[in-house]
Enzyme design. Structure first.
Site, PDB file in Angstrom:
ATOM      1  N   LYS A   1      14.811  51.471  57.942  1.00  0.00           N
ATOM      2  CA  LYS A   1      16.156  51.979  57.661  1.00  0.00           C
ATOM      3  C   LYS A   1      16.149  52.392  56.191  1.00  0.00           C
ATOM      4  O   LYS A   1      16.541  51.633  55.300  1.00  0.00           O
ATOM      5  CB  LYS A   1      17.217  50.916  57.957  1.00  0.00           C
TER       6      LYS A   1
HETATM    7  N1  PMP Z   1      20.203  54.554  64.497  1.00  0.00           N
HETATM    8  C1  PMP Z   1      20.493  54.928  63.244  1.00  0.00           C
HETATM    9  C2  PMP Z   1      19.896  56.170  62.702  1.00  0.00           C
HETATM   10  C3  PMP Z   1      21.368  54.146  62.466  1.00  0.00           C
HETATM   11  O1  PMP Z   1      21.671  54.524  61.215  1.00  0.00           O
HETATM   12  C4  PMP Z   1      21.940  52.989  63.019  1.00  0.00           C
HETATM   13  C5  PMP Z   1      22.883  52.159  62.193  1.00  0.00           C
HETATM   14  N2  PMP Z   1      22.204  51.197  61.427  1.00  0.00           N
HETATM   15  C6  PMP Z   1      21.600  52.633  64.335  1.00  0.00           C
HETATM   16  C7  PMP Z   1      20.723  53.443  65.039  1.00  0.00           C
HETATM   17  C8  PMP Z   1      22.149  51.392  64.963  1.00  0.00           C
HETATM   18  O2  PMP Z   1      21.548  50.256  64.405  1.00  0.00           O
HETATM   19  P1  PMP Z   1      22.328  48.869  64.294  1.00  0.00           P
HETATM   20  O3  PMP Z   1      22.791  48.549  65.660  1.00  0.00           O
HETATM   21  O4  PMP Z   1      21.308  47.912  63.802  1.00  0.00           O
HETATM   22  O5  PMP Z   1      23.449  49.077  63.349  1.00  0.00           O
END
Ligand code: PMP
Length: 315
Positions: free
Chosen positions: A159
């Site tokens: 991320k």
């Molecule tokens: N994909 C992307 C590109 C994101 O930015 C996010 C948000 N963090 C998610 C998926 C979903 O991840 P999470 O459930 O861990 O927030």
């Protein structure tokens, strides 16, 4: 979404004032996007504020850093404690938490291995990401003309700030064309994810979501939904999804910290199912939100109350 400042931000182990959390314009991160971050929600429960899957988020932060040789100088446990402290000192009932680790100031060479790593954790109030009605009524989305990053370009499991330039292209194009969000395909043309959400679809009673190999972020909400499917005996498969499966699905929804579980009501102006939230989406939302509000037992240990330090004396 405008931010309402809170009082304190955690920086490298100390609490500083919101307005003092500043960096130099020539910090490495500004030119080269050398940052990894998280988005975490803290929910209001009957027994006070509680952070959703904080350790998993903090471990993902550390792992995102590892991929980029950006060693976060705190472990997941220490960061989880720090997040709880930030929520506590800012006296939040519920909020969004943003930890970020970045390459700071000192050398503007691309490599950046010699510049100091700065870690910040901020929190602020945040409502429904895709609009207040999205959870029930669903949103109108399109398939983006932009692809998600090819796997050998920018790693989607990290991320990292850099990935969000791609997200911006997807999101801005969708908005410019009157949609709430865009769904990106991977570079092979299979469904990947939204600009900030994972995606699931239901067809003939089976739930499908793209696998890790389809350039997705391994979302913590995605993982939670898969776990709830096991609990609720809903069959779920991680497999490559051709674009057209989106158009014939009975139900489609996004998952994410910001989006939570949000149904899609149309894709490229084609109605999803009968155009309203479907029964699988509703069942998963109900289960998810009743755990988060404390109405149902937190059987998977997802919530960390902020009232009590997780373990004493981390900084
Ligand atoms: N994909 C992307 C590109 C994101 O930015 C996010 C948000 N963090 C998610 C998926 C979903 O991840 P999470 O459930 O861990 O927030």
């Amino acid at each position: 979404m405008p931010m309402k400042p809170t009082e304190k931000i955690w920086h490298n182990g100390k609490l500083i004032k919101w307005e003092d959390a500043k960096i130099h314009v020539l910090s490495h991160v500004v030119s080269y996007a050398s940052a990894v971050f998280e988005g975490i929600r803290c929910y209001e429960t009957k027994s006070g504020p509680a952070i959703f899957r904080v350790r998993e988020h903090m471990q993902r932060l550390v792992n995102s850093g590892k991929i980029y040789r950006l060693e976060v100088p705190f472990n997941a446990e220490e960061l989880s404690n720090a997040a709880a402290e930030v929520v506590r000192v800012n006296k939040m009932a519920s909020c969004y938490i943003r930890p970020i680790a970045l390459r700071g100031y000192g050398d503007i060479g691309v490599g950046g291995l010699s510049v100091p790593i700065e870690v910040y954790i901020a929190c602020w109030e945040w409502g429904r990401y895709l609009g207040p009605e999205a959870i029930e009524q669903g949103v109108d989305v399109c398939v983006s003309s932009w692809n998600r990053m090819a796997p050998n370009t920018l790693p989607s499991m990290a991320k990292a700030a850099s990935n969000y330039m791609n997200s911006q292209l997807i999101h801005m194009e969708a908005h410019a064309n009157g949609y709430t969000e865009g769904i990106a395909l991977d570079t092979n043309g299979y469904v990947s994810e939204g600009s900030g959400e994972n995606i699931f679809l239901a067809l003939d009673g089976v739930l499908y979501t793209p696998p890790v190999g389809a350039s997705v972020l391994t979302g913590i909400t995605r993982n939670s939904v898969i776990t709830l499917c096991e609990d609720l005996k809903i069959p779920v498969r991680e497999q490559m999804i051709p674009r057209e499966m989106l158009y014939i699905a009975d139900e489609v929804f996004f998952t994410g910290t910001a989006a939570e579980i949000s149904p899609l009501r149309s894709i490229d102006r084609i109605k999803v199912g009968n155009g309203s939230r479907g029964p699988i989406t509703k069942a998963l939302q109900e289960e998810f939100f009743s755990i988060l509000s404390g109405a149902k037992t937190d059987r998977h240990n997802w919530l960390t109350p902020v009232s009590v330090p997780i373990s004493a004396g981390t900084h």
